[in-house]
Motif scaffolding. Structure first.
Motif, mmCIF file in Angstrom:
data_model
loop_
_atom_site.group_PDB
_atom_site.id
_atom_site.type_symbol
_atom_site.label_atom_id
_atom_site.label_comp_id
_atom_site.label_asym_id
_atom_site.label_seq_id
_atom_site.Cartn_x
_atom_site.Cartn_y
_atom_site.Cartn_z
ATOM 1 N N ASP A 77 29.803 -37.332 -57.514
ATOM 2 C CA ASP A 77 30.290 -37.511 -58.882
ATOM 3 C C ASP A 77 29.177 -37.849 -59.861
ATOM 4 O O ASP A 77 29.167 -37.371 -60.995
ATOM 5 N N ASN A 78 28.210 -38.657 -59.427
ATOM 6 C CA ASN A 78 27.191 -39.134 -60.365
ATOM 7 C C ASN A 78 26.144 -38.087 -60.711
ATOM 8 O O ASN A 78 25.832 -37.867 -61.880
ATOM 9 N N TYR A 79 25.594 -37.427 -59.675
ATOM 10 C CA TYR A 79 24.457 -36.531 -59.919
ATOM 11 C C TYR A 79 24.712 -35.091 -59.503
ATOM 12 O O TYR A 79 23.816 -34.264 -59.579
ATOM 13 N N ARG A 80 25.925 -34.800 -59.035
ATOM 14 C CA ARG A 80 26.313 -33.457 -58.616
ATOM 15 C C ARG A 80 25.391 -32.929 -57.506
ATOM 16 O O ARG A 80 25.088 -31.746 -57.431
ATOM 17 N N ASP A 81 24.943 -33.840 -56.640
ATOM 18 C CA ASP A 81 24.150 -33.421 -55.486
ATOM 19 C C ASP A 81 25.057 -32.774 -54.445
ATOM 20 O O ASP A 81 26.183 -33.232 -54.228
ATOM 21 N N PRO A 82 24.585 -31.720 -53.762
ATOM 22 C CA PRO A 82 25.408 -31.082 -52.721
ATOM 23 C C PRO A 82 25.780 -32.071 -51.622
ATOM 24 O O PRO A 82 24.974 -32.916 -51.235
ATOM 25 N N THR A 83 26.985 -31.931 -51.106
ATOM 26 C CA THR A 83 27.464 -32.845 -50.055
ATOM 27 C C THR A 83 27.827 -32.123 -48.756
ATOM 28 O O THR A 83 28.401 -32.728 -47.857
ATOM 29 N N ALA A 84 27.500 -30.857 -48.639
ATOM 30 C CA ALA A 84 27.769 -30.117 -47.407
ATOM 31 C C ALA A 84 26.644 -29.117 -47.173
ATOM 32 O O ALA A 84 25.956 -28.697 -48.114
#
Length: 301
Positions: free
Chosen positions: A286-293
């Motif tokens: 949510d904060n930095y839109r970093d990939p999570t998969a």
């Protein structure tokens, strides 16, 4: 499509459970939500203790995670040339997919949506095997397989592959578990590890050995796909890459988007959404839109 099918399975299962336990639908949904919240907390631990033996816990997992996990698999089928070629090779024949630690077999959802969009590539039969140490997943898996086969039957055009679901209850992180199923794995086309390693961080060495054993038991040309959580420190991603025997190391492809636009979470309906919250629909922080998969793949040579 994913959301409609998951809604159908969850609503039917909740109604059956309520009738069997002589409870109201609202009371059952409240219990499912409690399991969802408890599971979310456990997923933050290296060794999650998740009550998958409980039917309502399994329904909670299906509701919250199935659309997202199915999307990840479908994206690989759509975007990775090796997987597209493998499906083309099986056009009009049997396609054998094995989901390791697959629980409800959500990869079948991803495969079905891909084939409904590309009916000219459909096999005549989908043999889909789920391996999981929780035998109770077999009931949830059968419901999902039935829903997928119904979806193929309703398709206006194209081939309508039959579904041959099977479930092997086994500890997938124990290499010795595979010794009794040598023939079964000798016919596999695609093997998927979908969010297995993030739930077994304390057993990565054993899981890596099991994955190599399964690789050696598969036929030449079989494809192995690893999908999992990409964490901020990247350690899990690197650990999975390191366990795959390739030189140079295989590439980690990151996911940072959302499920398809035609998957509207509102299709879960007011009753489920109000009681159970939102299903997972994004693959970024949510904060930095970093990939999570992430995903990575290898072909058996």
């Amino acid at each position: 499509m994913y959301i409609e099918m998951v809604r159908q399975v969850v609503e039917e299962a909740v109604a059956v459970h309520a009738a069997a336990e002589k409870k109201t639908i609202s009371d059952v949904l409240k219990e499912v939500r409690e399991h969802i919240d408890a599971t979310a907390r456990e997923h933050q631990k290296d060794e999650p203790a998740i009550d998958y033996q409980n039917a309502l816990c399994r329904l909670g997992y299906l509701y919250r995670h199935a659309p997202a996990n199915a999307t990840l698999f479908e994206r690989v089928l759509r975007d990775c040339p090796d997987f597209l070629l493998k499906i083309k090779e099986r056009n009009g024949a049997r396609l054998h997919v094995c989901s390791v630690g697959g629980g409800p077999g959500t990869e079948l959802l991803g495969l079905s949506k891909f084939l409904l969009r590309r009916p000219e590539l459909a096999p005549s039969k989908i043999q889909f095997t789920v391996l999981d140490r929780i035998p109770q997943w077999a009931e949830t898996w059968q419901r999902l397989a039935d829903a997928v086969e119904d979806q193929f039957k309703k398709a206006p055009t194209g081939a309508k592959p039959s579904i041959a679901p099977s479930f092997l209850p086994m500890d997938v992180c124990d290499p010795t578990s595979y010794k009794s199923y040598a023939y079964h794995f000798s016919t596999v086309d695609i093997v998927v590890f979908n969010y297995l390693f993030s739930e077994n961080k304390t057993r990565l060495a054993a899981a890596a050995e099991a994955a190599r054993h399964l690789l050696n038991s598969s036929p030449v040309g079989a494809l192995f796909l690893f999908i999992d959580r990409h964490e901020a420190d990247g350690q899990l991603t690197e650990a999975v890459r390191a366990m795959i025997p390739t030189t140079p190391p295989c590439t980690a492809n990151l996911f940072g988007g959302t499920i398809d636009r035609d998957e509207d979470r509102k299709a879960m309906g007011d009753m489920l959404m109000g009681a159970l919250g939102n299903p997972r629909v994004k693959f970024f922080t949510d904060n930095y839109r970093d990939p999570t998969a992430f995903w990575t793949a290898i072909r058996r040579t």
